[in-house]
Design a protein around this motif. Structure first.
Motif, mmCIF file in Angstrom:
data_model
loop_
_atom_site.group_PDB
_atom_site.id
_atom_site.type_symbol
_atom_site.label_atom_id
_atom_site.label_comp_id
_atom_site.label_asym_id
_atom_site.label_seq_id
_atom_site.Cartn_x
_atom_site.Cartn_y
_atom_site.Cartn_z
ATOM 1 N N LYS A 35 0.818 -1.217 0.000
ATOM 2 C CA LYS A 35 0.000 0.000 0.000
ATOM 3 C C LYS A 35 0.851 1.265 0.000
ATOM 4 O O LYS A 35 0.434 2.296 -0.536
ATOM 5 N N LEU A 36 2.036 1.191 0.578
ATOM 6 C CA LEU A 36 2.954 2.319 0.484
ATOM 7 C C LEU A 36 3.499 2.465 -0.931
ATOM 8 O O LEU A 36 3.698 3.583 -1.426
ATOM 9 N N GLY A 37 3.739 1.340 -1.594
ATOM 10 C CA GLY A 37 4.387 1.377 -2.894
ATOM 11 C C GLY A 37 3.474 1.679 -4.063
ATOM 12 O O GLY A 37 3.929 2.237 -5.066
ATOM 13 N N ILE A 38 2.207 1.333 -3.968
ATOM 14 C CA ILE A 38 1.320 1.482 -5.133
ATOM 15 C C ILE A 38 1.198 2.937 -5.597
ATOM 16 O O ILE A 38 1.297 3.204 -6.810
ATOM 17 N N PRO A 39 1.018 3.922 -4.714
ATOM 18 C CA PRO A 39 1.008 5.314 -5.208
ATOM 19 C C PRO A 39 2.349 5.740 -5.800
ATOM 20 O O PRO A 39 2.391 6.536 -6.747
ATOM 21 N N VAL A 40 3.437 5.220 -5.266
ATOM 22 C CA VAL A 40 4.759 5.522 -5.824
ATOM 23 C C VAL A 40 4.855 4.964 -7.245
ATOM 24 O O VAL A 40 5.346 5.642 -8.157
ATOM 25 N N ALA A 41 4.376 3.737 -7.441
ATOM 26 C CA ALA A 41 4.370 3.150 -8.780
ATOM 27 C C ALA A 41 3.511 3.982 -9.726
ATOM 28 O O ALA A 41 3.872 4.181 -10.897
ATOM 29 N N LYS A 64 3.015 7.147 -9.595
ATOM 30 C CA LYS A 64 3.775 8.353 -9.946
ATOM 31 C C LYS A 64 4.863 8.038 -10.958
ATOM 32 O O LYS A 64 5.095 8.810 -11.898
ATOM 33 N N ILE A 65 5.532 6.904 -10.806
ATOM 34 C CA ILE A 65 6.610 6.530 -11.724
ATOM 35 C C ILE A 65 6.096 6.439 -13.156
ATOM 36 O O ILE A 65 6.765 6.872 -14.101
ATOM 37 N N VAL A 66 4.896 5.875 -13.342
ATOM 38 C CA VAL A 66 4.377 5.675 -14.701
ATOM 39 C C VAL A 66 3.493 6.832 -15.158
ATOM 40 O O VAL A 66 2.855 6.761 -16.207
ATOM 41 N N ASN A 67 3.472 7.911 -14.363
ATOM 42 C CA ASN A 67 2.705 9.112 -14.720
ATOM 43 C C ASN A 67 1.212 8.842 -14.871
ATOM 44 O O ASN A 67 0.534 9.403 -15.740
ATOM 45 N N ALA A 68 0.685 7.968 -14.015
ATOM 46 C CA ALA A 68 -0.761 7.745 -14.004
ATOM 47 C C ALA A 68 -1.464 8.988 -13.470
ATOM 48 O O ALA A 68 -0.928 9.701 -12.614
ATOM 49 N N ARG A 69 -2.654 9.248 -13.978
ATOM 50 C CA ARG A 69 -3.413 10.402 -13.501
ATOM 51 C C ARG A 69 -3.661 10.286 -12.004
ATOM 52 O O ARG A 69 -4.067 9.244 -11.509
ATOM 53 N N ASN A 70 -3.352 11.351 -11.282
ATOM 54 C CA ASN A 70 -3.471 11.389 -9.817
ATOM 55 C C ASN A 70 -2.618 10.309 -9.135
ATOM 56 O O ASN A 70 -2.922 9.888 -8.015
ATOM 57 N N ASP A 71 -1.576 9.871 -9.817
ATOM 58 C CA ASP A 71 -0.674 8.831 -9.299
ATOM 59 C C ASP A 71 -1.413 7.538 -8.965
ATOM 60 O O ASP A 71 -0.957 6.752 -8.133
ATOM 61 N N ASP A 72 -2.523 7.301 -9.644
ATOM 62 C CA ASP A 72 -3.353 6.132 -9.343
ATOM 63 C C ASP A 72 -3.288 5.149 -10.509
ATOM 64 O O ASP A 72 -3.751 5.445 -11.619
ATOM 65 N N LEU A 73 -2.730 3.964 -10.262
ATOM 66 C CA LEU A 73 -2.591 2.968 -11.318
ATOM 67 C C LEU A 73 -3.931 2.551 -11.915
ATOM 68 O O LEU A 73 -3.988 2.086 -13.061
ATOM 69 N N LEU A 74 -5.006 2.707 -11.170
ATOM 70 C CA LEU A 74 -6.323 2.349 -11.702
ATOM 71 C C LEU A 74 -6.741 3.256 -12.853
ATOM 72 O O LEU A 74 -7.655 2.910 -13.616
ATOM 73 N N ASN A 75 -6.071 4.392 -12.988
ATOM 74 C CA ASN A 75 -6.405 5.316 -14.075
ATOM 75 C C ASN A 75 -5.672 4.994 -15.377
ATOM 76 O O ASN A 75 -5.936 5.625 -16.400
ATOM 77 N N LEU A 76 -4.765 4.024 -15.357
ATOM 78 C CA LEU A 76 -4.089 3.636 -16.592
ATOM 79 C C LEU A 76 -5.056 2.902 -17.522
ATOM 80 O O LEU A 76 -5.788 2.016 -17.086
ATOM 81 N N LYS A 77 -5.004 3.267 -18.797
ATOM 82 C CA LYS A 77 -5.846 2.607 -19.799
ATOM 83 C C LYS A 77 -5.050 1.587 -20.621
ATOM 84 O O LYS A 77 -5.632 0.785 -21.340
ATOM 85 N N ASP A 78 -3.730 1.656 -20.509
ATOM 86 C CA ASP A 78 -2.849 0.767 -21.253
ATOM 87 C C ASP A 78 -1.584 0.597 -20.417
ATOM 88 O O ASP A 78 -1.352 1.373 -19.478
ATOM 89 N N TYR A 79 -0.786 -0.402 -20.739
ATOM 90 C CA TYR A 79 0.435 -0.575 -19.960
ATOM 91 C C TYR A 79 1.464 0.521 -20.234
ATOM 92 O O TYR A 79 2.408 0.704 -19.462
ATOM 93 N N ASP A 80 1.272 1.279 -21.320
ATOM 94 C CA ASP A 80 2.076 2.467 -21.621
ATOM 95 C C ASP A 80 3.578 2.204 -21.641
ATOM 96 O O ASP A 80 4.382 3.040 -21.224
ATOM 97 N N ARG A 81 3.969 1.029 -22.111
ATOM 98 C CA ARG A 81 5.392 0.666 -22.175
ATOM 99 C C ARG A 81 6.065 0.790 -20.813
ATOM 100 O O ARG A 81 7.176 1.304 -20.682
ATOM 101 N N GLN A 82 5.414 0.294 -19.802
ATOM 102 C CA GLN A 82 5.921 0.402 -18.424
ATOM 103 C C GLN A 82 5.934 -0.976 -17.760
ATOM 104 O O GLN A 82 5.512 -1.142 -16.620
ATOM 105 N N ALA A 83 6.480 -1.977 -18.452
ATOM 106 C CA ALA A 83 6.435 -3.340 -17.914
ATOM 107 C C ALA A 83 7.299 -3.520 -16.676
ATOM 108 O O ALA A 83 6.993 -4.354 -15.831
ATOM 109 N N THR A 84 8.380 -2.766 -16.545
ATOM 110 C CA THR A 84 9.207 -2.912 -15.336
ATOM 111 C C THR A 84 8.378 -2.633 -14.098
ATOM 112 O O THR A 84 8.325 -3.444 -13.159
ATOM 113 N N THR A 85 7.732 -1.486 -14.082
ATOM 114 C CA THR A 85 6.956 -1.104 -12.896
ATOM 115 C C THR A 85 5.737 -1.993 -12.722
ATOM 116 O O THR A 85 5.487 -2.520 -11.633
ATOM 117 N N LEU A 86 4.979 -2.191 -13.774
ATOM 118 C CA LEU A 86 3.720 -2.932 -13.639
ATOM 119 C C LEU A 86 3.961 -4.407 -13.328
ATOM 120 O O LEU A 86 3.223 -5.004 -12.537
#
Length: 379
Positions: free
Chosen positions: A89-95, A97-119
């Protein structure tokens, strides 16, 4: 006088006991730091910036380590799962932010956006948490969403690699993404991980396999360089641990092929190199320092790779060297770190004896590798 002459002999050192000592110290530290999340986050931000995954691994590899302990220590399962959930839970908002998800929320990603390392890292940690018996509705939402994004990307690639980052990729992250799906197949029932893995194996054999060493290359097929990059110790040893779940026979075969190419011994030291013989690759933030032909990252990750392939004697031999910890840390207090091998690294991490390895990022990786244990049934 040679400062290494002060190191203890290892003849009567029990590697398994040294491993338990390391686990105990790091477990206690990471459990303590979880009680003050704000200070932990500040410490990660301040101390781990040197590393490519410096903002990611201190949370997610630590969470994975606690899932390993939840599986290997049934009596302490609830406490270890609680700590795994805290780090997730500490790391998910950091992730996010790393992938530039809207509001730093991974649930807002619509595609993997070439971010396989983080995801893939997040997926693996969530998958092992689930396998170890973790149940958390909030984490389940992220797990479902991230795995679906990775599944869509892998299905589109149809055996070819997917991208680690928007502008740079290692082939390793495709294996990591498949591993994440394998841990929780019920989340993406329309995807055949076995089929995609077999296709990717064929792709590796055709485009990313080094015949001379019989090892997979680190970078190939992305157009970043005309010549595929050589096998790397940090890459192939991480693959061994992951293939234990994807393809156990391939995992053991890969480790067998790694040993004659990368295994090294020099004086009192035993470890694994970052590069094959006759390839004088550079030290970088992935390899860490390379001293006496042994890579810091490769040697640490080899512990988990050995455990994952039932090579306990190799893991014990590597862990015997933890007996050098205290004298080596003491040496750093009076040695000129600017004039020793890997000076660029040692000046950047600021050695601190509060950490088992001397630095926070090193502890996250070491905690992950020395705790390796099957969570559920591999394969």
């Amino acid at each position: 006088m040679d400062p290494l002459a002060a190191l203890p002999t290892l003849q009567n050192v029990d590697g398994a006991q040294q491993r338990e000592r390391a686990i105990r110290m790091m477990r206690d530290n990471f459990a303590l730091w979880a009680q003050d999340p704000a200070t932990l986050q500040e410490r990660v931000n301040r101390e781990c910036g040197l590393f490519p995954e410096g903002q990611l691994y201190p949370y997610f590899l630590t969470a994975i380590a606690f899932t390993h302990l939840a599986a290997s220590e049934p009596d302490n399962r609830p406490a270890n799962l609680k700590l795994a959930a805290q780090y997730l839970k500490l790391g998910i908002p950091v992730a996010g932010k790393i992938v530039n998800a809207r509001n730093d929320d991974l649930l807002n990603l619509k595609d993997y956006d070439r971010q396989a390392t983080t995801l893939s890292t997040v997926s693996i940690a969530l998958g092992l948490y689930l396998r170890a018996g973790g149940k958390d509705p909030q984490l389940s939402r992220y797990h479902q969403h991230i795995n679906q994004l990775l599944a869509d990307a892998l299905q589109r690639a149809d055996g070819a690699p997917i991208h680690s980052y928007p502008n740079y990729s290692w082939n390793y992250d495709t294996v990591a993404s498949l591993y994440g799906l394998r841990l929780a197949p019920e989340l993406t029932p329309d995807i055949s991980v076995d089929s995609l893995w077999k296709k990717h194996e064929l792709w590796i054999a055709k485009y990313a396999f080094d015949e001379a060493t019989q090892l997979p290359r680190s970078v190939a097929g992305f157009g970043y360089s005309e010549v595929p990059q050589p096998p790397r110790g940090c890459d192939v040893l991480m693959r061994v641990m992951m293939l234990g779940y994807l393809d156990p026979a391939a995992s053991k075969s890969l480790f067998r092929n790694i040993r004659p190419v990368l295994e090294r011994e020099s004086g009192a030291f035993y470890g694994f190199d970052e590069y094959p013989p006759d390839i004088h690759g550079p030290e970088d933030n992935d390899s860490g320092p390379i001293v006496m032909d042994m890579g810091l990252s490769a040697t640490g990750l080899a512990i988990g790779a050995a455990l994952a392939t039932d090579n306990d004697a190799i893991a014990d031999r590597l862990c015997q060297q933890f007996a050098f910890r205290e004298p080596l840390l003491m040496m750093t207090q009076y040695l000129d770190l600017g004039n020793i091998p890997g000076a660029w690294f040692w000046k950047g991490v600021k050695i601190n004896p509060r950490y088992f390895t001397g630095f926070l990022f090193g502890d996250a990786v070491m905690f992950f590798t020395v705790t390796w244990a099957p969570v559920g049934e591999p394969g």
